[in-house]
Every structure is written in C-alpha cells, then in structure tokens.
Design a protein around this motif. Structure first.
Motif: not given
Length: 892
Positions: A235, A258, A268
């Motif tokens: 991420a 997310q 997530q």
C-alpha cells in the motif's frame, strides 16, 4: 468472475448482443438479505454497465464504473477497449435512468480502480495510474479539450488482478492506493523510486513482458530510495501532484482495495492461497507476512512443524509481522469501505464493509479498539446465501450450481453522498479458476438504505465556507476531498469554521477537522496541540498524526510526553513515527515506549519494532542496560517480547536457555527458538544443533531451521558438513520410499442416498473409525495428515461428511490439495508438501515424513485427486459409513 484475487478470467466472446442471451443477468432482491430494517433495491443494471470491477460516486450522486470486459483471456472481446461508464438517477426515484461513456480507449484493459475527485478521474490501469481531467466538466472525455496524463507508471501485472488497485482520498489530504504482489518499480514526480519485488513474477498478462525488462524476482530484497526493503503486495500514499510516494505497508498477497477512516486507520482485505483470507487493520509501515523478508520464499517453504495454515501463511510466529486480523477461510475478497454516516442509524456508524465474492456476501464489522489494534467481529451485512452453500469456487473444484443465490459476486462497495450503501455485483456462477460462465457480461448496482428511503444529496457551494464544510462532512470519502481541498486553499480564513467542527456530534467529523486544522497555519497547529491532552485517546492519536504532516514541525517535543500516554493507540502512533528518526534523537522515546509493552499486545509490539528499524543494535544495548533482566528463565513477558522482537545475535545464549528449558511452556520455548533462528551467526548454528536433541516439537523445529536455511541464512557456517557428521541429514544415504494412491473406480462408489437412509450406530462407528486413524486425528487417536475430524461433521454437516468418505475427490479440503513428486529414478510420492526447499519435505499417507534431496527431484505437480482412499477402497460398507458418521457427529 473477473478480477477477484483468485486470478479469474473471462472466456466468452463479446460478439453477441446482451439482449440475445436468455440466461439470468441479475440476482433478484428478494433473496438478498441485509441487517435490521434496511432494504435492498436495484439502483442500476445491465446493459447500462458491464462487468463492474470497481466504482465510485461523485458529489451529485452519479456513479462511475470501471468495466472489465477485456480481462485476461478475453482481451480483445471489445476491441474499442474497456470503458469508464457514468450512471445517473435524474429524477431521484432511487434508480439510474441515464447512462453514458466518459471514456473508452484501447489502452484501457480491465482497469481495477476508479476514483472521482472533483473533475479529476483516477483510473488504475496497470502499468499506469492515469488521471483524466474533465476540463470543461461536461462528463465526457474529449482529448481536444480535456487532459489525460500518466501520474505514475512502472506497476507490473498488465491485465492481471495482482496489480494496481483503486485510489482513496485520505483524511490527511493524500492519495492512498495499493498493489498486488506482481511487482513494481516506480519513480514518482519528485524522482523518488520504490522497488517492490518478490518471487511472484505472476502471469503478467497475455503477450506481456516485465517492465523495463526486469522481473520482480530480480529486484526482490532491493532497497527503495527511502532505504527500506519492501516485498510482495503493498500500500502507498502520495501527494496529488505525484510526488512524495511512500510505502505504508507491504507483504500482501493481493489486497484488492483499502479504506482509510477519518482517524487515519487503514483497513484492507487480502486473499488466500489455501484457506486463509483475511480482513486486517494495516499498521503503518507493517509487514503482513506473505513472503519472506527477502521476498524470495513463499510461506509454504517456511511453514514450520506444527503450524496450521493461517499461522504459516501470514507468518504469525515471526518477529516483524503484524497481526493477521480476521482470518475467515477460503474466499475471494474485493472492494472495501468504511461507513461514517448517520442515515443507517448510529448503531452502524463506524462500520467496516468488505466484499467477499466467493462467499456471496458483503461482510460487516464494527471495529473496536483492543490495545493498539482492533477486534474485528464479522457479520453478514448483505448476502444472497445465508446458508453458506457455496458453489463455483476453487474450494469446490469450480463446480457451479444452478441456484442463482450463488451468482452474487460483489466486486465493490461504496458509501454515497446520500448516506446509502451501494454494492456492485459482477454476477457469475463461477469465481476464480481463470474462468467465468456468465456470457452476458452483466452487472448490477444495489442500494442498501432504510425502507422508504428518499435520497437527499447536498448541493454545496465551494466558494463559501458553509458549502466547503458541508462537503467535508460528506459520508462519501472522495466527495469530502472537495471540502478538504477548498478549506485548505482558503487558509486561516476558514479556521473558525473548521474549529467549529470540533464540537460536532459525529466523532468522525471531529477527526476530519483535526487533520485539516494542522494544515491551516500557526493558529490551526496551536489548536491541534491543545488536543494532545484531550480526554479521548482517539482525538489525541489523531492530533499527533496530523502534526506529522506539518512541514518543519519538531515532533520530538511532543513525542516524549505521549510516549508515556495511558492509551496504546496513542503510543502506537508515536512508535511508528520514530521509524526514520536517528537513534540519538529517538532513543529515549523508544525506551519509554518499551516500558509499556506487556508482551500480549502484538500490534503495540510490532509498532515498537517499527520504531527500532535501522537502529536495532543501539536499542538492544539500551534495553539491556535500562530494563535488563538477568535470568532468562525469569524474564517477564514484556522483556521476553522485547528481546524476541529485536532478534539480536547477542541474545542467542539467553534464548537457548529458554528454548531448552522444560520449565517453560512449549509456546515460550518455540518463541525462543524462533528468536535464535532469526539471527545469523556461528552461535546461532551451534544453538540449533544442540536443540535438535530436544524431544518433540522443539527438536523437530530446530532441525527444520537447519535444513531449510542451511544454504541461505546459515550458508557461511558449515551446516551441510555438520548435518552429515551428526547423522541428521546426508543426501547421499537417504532412502526415499514411494507412496502412490491407487486410482478409485467410480462404479464402486457407495450410494449417498442409501447411506442417508440408514441409522448409524455410534459404538460400531467408533470401532470402524479406526480406519481413519492412518490419516486423521479422531478423538485422541490418529495422525495429523488429513483434516482433523474432531468437530468436522458439526461444521460441515452430515451429508457433506458422507460425500467426503464416499468420494473424497469430489470436494478436497483447502490446504490438503496433494502433490505428485516424481524422482529422477522414476519413484513417485503422492502427498502433502511441507517445504519446497532443498530438501523437499513431503508427508504421505500415515503421516510419513520424508526429506528428498533436491537433486533427486525431476518434477513436482499438483495431484488431481484426493490423497484419501474412498470408502470402497477402505473396505467400508454403506452401513459402516453411516456408523462412522454417527460417531463423528458426537466429536467436538
């Protein structure tokens, strides 16, 4: 079913009109159930949208859909490319009555993400993050007027679902997005490069080659420009102008999306390999554990003796890995959202929503702070299949059902500006397995709202503070971006209006105000500083986080005091903020944080470990000097946890004392063994060899560490020669025994109906169950080879248990799919792989474990049947099966 994290594919031709198909194209609302007094209605359906992969909603309630008609093997099905479609309810009756194409181009190939932030439309289309700017705001992209730019590029996995996913606007004003484990080598607009590789080169898409001619495995373990190593899926966040790209979490398999709460918490989901899908709180900078530290070893290669699959898959026994969250089993999780509105009632305010396409459900959670982490208790928010009679999944061998309740495949969920929940359904009897069976490319968007709901969408004026505040208060995450940006642009003039939000009844709106105040100049910062002593720990934590965004702010001035805060949530935020602080500045703060570690809160321990990154040796010396406890057998839980997380070679002798002591629990001994094995020194190897002599799981695990890491972590310490000398492992003398499962004859299968008609006898069944001991745990007897049968029937049901005994290959339990190992001399071993390294470790019928030298292995392939013998092969009659099932029904 497209773009669900089981690498799905569409195999249909798009040459026929949708209207020509007679098969169903929609799951009827009367079989969709939701919670409370909410109701489900159809907001839009095909042909207005096709194969929705992801969607977003704009300030006026229009829904923008990214379509995936050309996914994987169906590339070229629509030669004009995939679309970004726009749908609108013009009369406010709760159903779209108008639709059109914003953009369609050949370059769009199954884009996996869309975000609409004012007139900028962010489309995640690997290898690029594309931004379309609708300059004239007419909602149709015209290249002569409007602007198309690639904000970032270098994401691997072209036309592959383990690639780039959607953008979400964060409460801090940054853009958040994530990427699966197909690798990325990306340079942002400021010249900063991130390198995220792994052993997963993946199916990069038909006719595709790795970007820059480099496969992800070739830069696995390489440092990014920030000095850190990231592997697997990850991420990230960045500024709107494409600068400041930063990795905020890694080690995923393929998190689909997310969501970021207004308190700055990231949640997530992530899909499994075998049965271990999960919904997770992503601790900032945390490693979720799918790959080894260098990215080159899958979890299977590092599964230690006695570890169950979820623990091994997410490396939950390894230092440096965050808690896995809610691990719920096999599935295919997709879109995720967080509800901060009021329309559904205050009881659902703060609800986390996670789409689970394989299970025909949108899960709901009401996350509760638990120490530094969250307790995630799952419930079904929206489902077509309350009975959980799953079909069309990999876990069912791909076998589909004609029951339409199993066709509901939610791909995304969003919160609208009207406060309602919207869910996109891909619609297909199949999910996963690189295939689909819906030839119509249909899709539906459902709305979940109170009964009789009349949507009210605020029409705010961004030229005035009142309108900006209204936008910031929107329940739609990307709509509130308009208010944030407008208020920030107006600077201190908006300060009174934003300060007023600190009194709002909705705590999430208060949190949004805190983030924004920190970016409104000196007086705004002063207001935020005053909140560092607020009675609400979430307010204190949010205030601290927001001060990290202030350029030039001396964070250490407040970090010292907050390191002693009574709340683990606050201490967590202080800890992760110390990651890139040098020891001479952060040491005292990290020491103070260590004093609050209790040894039971894994999230707080990992946050503290993140604070120590790059300065572990200095922190180790500081902890030993200031907190040190002399006798390893008398260590407190706190001190043992700190030493375990630091994993310094200097602690090997102490951990050896703990690992070899029968006075400690098995868990404590195995934790000590892990701490030893995560170091690399001659002392490490000496300790492991001594521990091989321990009885039971400790000795077995010590041997496993030596065998599996002898050519990597321990390569410089003569492990091979010593293994031979001590008679532990000599590849030249090992004898490998073949183990071949005989082919069942289908005509000999017993009758399911006949077994169901019989009355089983528990006592006779207990005696006959001895046939199961060779592969299963039954009561206190048997071996751990196949699934544990204690409680199996109560979980799976009587009919499923009978089917599994009569024809085991019909539905193989996840995690127990077999392999066929063929040796160079022709020997064949059917069994379960316990390690993919050298030696290959295989467990066969009867629980027989064998170590097979790597140079003797010709090939390894999936075994296409169950490793279990059928009832007739075991010599069981139909009455025997009825008796066994009666007995199994009594076991818990």
């Amino acid at each position: 079913m497209f773009c669900l994290p089981r690498c799905c594919a569409i195999a249909a031709s798009f040459s026929l009109s949708l209207s020509l198909w007679s098969q169903p194209t929609q799951v009827p609302t009367d079989i969709l159930s939701t919670v409370g007094d909410l109701e489900v209605t159809v907001w839009a359906s095909s042909p207005d949208l096709r194969n929705p992969t992801n969607f977003d909603v704009d300030r006026d309630g229009r829904i923008w859909v990214a379509e995936g008609v050309n996914y994987r093997w169906s590339k070229g099905r629509d030669p004009e490319g995939d679309r970004i479609a726009v749908l609108e309810d013009t009369n406010g009756d709760g159903k779209a009555d108008k639709s059109w194409t914003f953009v369609q181009e050949p370059e769009l190939i199954a884009p996996l993400g869309i975000a609409v932030i004012d007139n900028k439309i962010y489309v995640s289309n690997t290898p690029d993050l594309i931004v379309y700017t609708d300059v004239d705001r007419n909602l149709i992209f015209d290249p002569r007027i409007d602007k198309r730019e690639v904000l970032l590029t270098g994401f691997n996995g072209i036309n592959h679902d383990h690639s780039l996913h959607s953008v979400t606007f964060g409460p801090d004003g940054l853009l958040y997005l994530n990427h699966g484990n197909s690798g990325a080598l990306v340079t942002d607009r400021g010249g900063n490069t991130i390198r995220v590789g792994s052993a997963y080169d993946g199916l990069l898409g038909r006719d595709s080659k790795p970007l820059y001619g480099v496969y992800p495995a070739e830069y696995a373990g390489a440092k990014s420009d920030d000095g850190h190593v990231y592997v697997g899926g990850f991420a990230m966040r960045l500024e709107e102008d494409g600068t400041g790209l930063e990795v905020i979490g890694y080690g995923f398999r393929n998190s689909y999306e997310q969501t970021i709460t207004s308190a700055g918490n990231v949640f997530q989901n992530d899909n499994d390999d075998p049965p271990a899908c999960r919904t997770t709180y992503l601790l900032e900078y945390g490693n979720t554990g799918w790959f080894s530290e260098d990215g080159l070893r899958y979890w299977q290669a590092d599964r230690r003796p006695g570890q169950d699959i979820p623990t091994a898959q997410w490396r939950q026994n390894d230092p440096g890995v965050i808690p896995a969250g809610d691990v719920y089993g096999a599935g295919a999780p997709t879109g995720i959202a967080y509800y901060e509105g009021d329309v559904l009632g205050k009881g659902l305010r703060g609800m986390l929503l996670s789409c689970e396409a394989a299970r025909n459900v949108v899960f709901g959670y009401l996350p509760k702070e638990k120490g530094a982490g969250f307790e995630l208790e799952r419930f079904n928010f929206l489902t077509s299949n309350e009975e959980e009679e799953l079909a069309g999944t990999d876990g069912k061998g791909g076998r589909v059902s004609n029951e339409i309740k199993t066709f509901f495949r939610p791909s995304d969920v969003v919160v609208g500006p009207d406060g309602a929940i919207y869910v996109a359904d891909w619609f297909d009897p199949r999910v996963g397995g690189h295939s689909d069976q819906d030839k119509t490319a249909s899709g539906t968007i459902y709305r979940i709202a109170p009964k009789g709901f009349v949507p009210e969408i605020p029409n705010f004026d961004l030229s005035a503070d009142a309108g900006r505040i209204e936008a910031l208060k929107s329940p739609a995450v990307n709509v509130r971006a308009l208010g944030f940006k407008a208020l920030k642009a107006s600077g201190q003039e908006s300060l009174p209006a934003v300060q007023g939000l600190l009194e709002d009844e909705n705590p999430f709106i208060r949190y949004r105000a805190i983030w924004l105040l920190a970016q409104l100049g000196e007086k705004g910062v002063e207001t935020v500083e005053s909140l560092l002593i607020d009675e609400d720990p979430i307010v204190r934590a949010t205030a601290y986080q927001s001060l990290r965004m202030v350029d030039g702010y001396n964070l250490l001035e407040v970090a010292g005091g907050l390191s002693k805060d009574s709340s683990a949530v606050v201490r967590r935020e202080v800890a992760v903020s110390m990651r890139d602080m040098p020891f001479d500045k952060a040491g005292d703060v990290i020491l103070e944080l260590a004093k609050s570690i209790d040894g039971t809160d894994r999230t707080e321990l990992e946050a503290w470990g993140i604070a120590c990154i790059g300065k572990e040796d200095d922190i180790y010396k500081l902890i030993v000097a200031q907190i040190g406890e002399a006798d390893p057998l008398e260590w407190s839980d706190r001190y043992a946890a700190l030493m375990w997380r630091l994993t310094r070679a200097s602690s090997v002798a102490d951990f050896y004392i703990r690992a070899s002591s029968t006075a400690l629990s098995t868990k404590e001994r195995l934790d000590a063994l892990t701490a030893i094995a995560f170091t690399s020194s001659r002392a490490t190897v000496d300790a492991l060899f001594r521990l091989v002599g321990e009885e039971g799981i400790v000795g077995e695990t010590a041997k496993w560490w030596l065998l599996n890491y002898r050519n990597t972590r321990f390569a410089n310490f003569g492990v091979d020669a010593r293994l031979k000398a001590e008679g532990i492992y000599d590849p030249d003398t090992i004898v490998v025994s073949g183990s071949v499962i005989p082919q069942p004859q289908e005509e000999n299968y017993l009758s399911l109906d006949r077994v169901l008609s019989l009355n089983g006898d528990v006592e006779r069944g207990a005696a006959k169950a001895a046939a199961c001991y060779v592969c299963h745990k039954v009561g206190d007897s048997g071996v751990e080879y196949g699934p544990d049968l204690n409680g199996w029937t109560s979980r799976q049901g009587i009919e499923s248990t009978i089917r599994a005994i009569i024809n085991p290959s019909e539905d193989i339990a996840h995690g127990f799919e077999g392999r066929e190992v063929v040796l160079t001399d022709g020997t064949i071993i059917n069994g379960l792989l316990e390690s993919q390294g050298d030696p290959l470790m295989v467990r066969s019928m009867g629980g027989l474990r064998q170590m097979i030298p790597g140079d003797r292995v010709e090939r390894v392939k999936w075994y296409n049947r169950s490793l279990m013998l059928s009832a007739d092969q075991l010599g069981l009659s139909e009455q025997d099966v009825a008796d066994i099932v009666a007995y199994l029904s009594t076991l818990e």
